[in-house]
Design an enzyme around this catalytic site. Sequence first.
Site, short mmCIF file in Angstrom:
data_model
loop_
_atom_site.label_atom_id
_atom_site.label_comp_id
_atom_site.label_asym_id
_atom_site.label_seq_id
_atom_site.Cartn_x
_atom_site.Cartn_y
_atom_site.Cartn_z
N HIS A 136 -4.76 -45.74 6.11
CA HIS A 136 -4.34 -46.87 5.28
C HIS A 136 -5.51 -47.39 4.44
CE1 HIS A 136 -0.33 -47.61 7.07
NE2 HIS A 136 -0.87 -47.00 8.10
N GLY B 4 1.26 -50.04 8.46
CA GLY B 4 0.61 -50.74 7.34
C GLY B 4 0.34 -52.19 7.68
N1 LIG Z 1 4.20 -42.98 5.33
C1 LIG Z 1 3.39 -43.01 6.55
C2 LIG Z 1 4.26 -42.68 7.79
C3 LIG Z 1 5.28 -43.76 8.10
C4 LIG Z 1 4.64 -45.09 8.31
C5 LIG Z 1 5.57 -46.30 8.20
N2 LIG Z 1 6.95 -46.04 7.89
C6 LIG Z 1 5.44 -47.18 9.44
O1 LIG Z 1 6.37 -47.91 9.78
O2 LIG Z 1 4.33 -47.18 10.02
C7 LIG Z 1 2.27 -41.98 6.46
O3 LIG Z 1 2.40 -41.04 5.66
O4 LIG Z 1 1.28 -42.14 7.20
#
Ligand SMILES: N[C@H](CCC[C@H](N)C(=O)O)C(=O)O
Length: 276
Positions: free
Chosen positions: A161, A222
């Site tokens: 992140h 996130g």
């Molecule tokens: N797009 C994120 C995975 C899903 C994360 C998100 N949907 C959550 O609730 O943590 C990645 O590529 O690391």
Amino acid sequence: MKLPFSKMHGLGNDFMVLDGISQAIELTPAIIRRFASRQFGIGFNQLLLVEPPQQPDIDFKYRIFNADGSEVEQCGNGARCFAKFVRDKGLTIKSRIAVETRNGIIHLHVEPSGMVRVDMGVPILEPVKIPFKAEKQAVDYIIRDGEDSFEIGAVSMGNPHAIMLVDDINLFPVRQVGRRIEAHQDFPQRVNAGFLQVVHAKFAKLRVYERGVGETLACGTGACAAHVYGRLKGLLGPEAEIKLPGGSLHLSWAGEGANVYMTGPATHVFEGVIDL
Ligand SMILES: N[C@H](CCC[C@H](N)C(=O)O)C(=O)O
């Protein structure tokens, strides 16, 4: 082959959830992309695949795939929906569940209210483990993109992140800037881009442009990463509510070396069957 699935969401971050225990399921990135399509398939941000555990004393393994077909390490909203799914399907009667993901073990507690509290583990701040190209670990970093430069925090919750502080998340060009950060060369595995507006020490607003998806209504990892960055900046306290477009999560982090805890809802929408 007819493939039964559950459609679920965590604050509008939506999922196709598959039981890979009662049936063997082989998925390819192309199939995942087709299923993810809101015109040609089911439509979702991520696909969650529940599998038997591979480690002792662990209840399940679950795999996470973004809408673009990429497999990822962690999903916070998905973890809560996973916990509801395995209980609703009778795969467990436990309310405290240990689950193995691609990048670690997380512990879930389904509370009597139906809310799910997830121990998301210790946040990773060492650049090489995020992964993020930086000379040394810091709270803030500057990444350059053409004529522009962005000040960000970099945190991994198992998945990477980048978090940027903004004055007003409703006015900030999240999609334009998020797209550029997601693909930035300093993040060799790409990155989820969070935009954080701190209102006071116990409350903040967040929008996330997710790696492999684009902007979602909520991102659990996130929110965890944003809380960690807000704490490291001295702007957020150990307990905070983080409000995303899809709703609020409660975050708790005592500080470096401690685990991050995230509490929020998990919602079942419908059962379906699709031709594989
Ligand atoms: N797009 C994120 C995975 C899903 C994360 C998100 N949907 C959550 O609730 O943590 C990645 O590529 O690391």
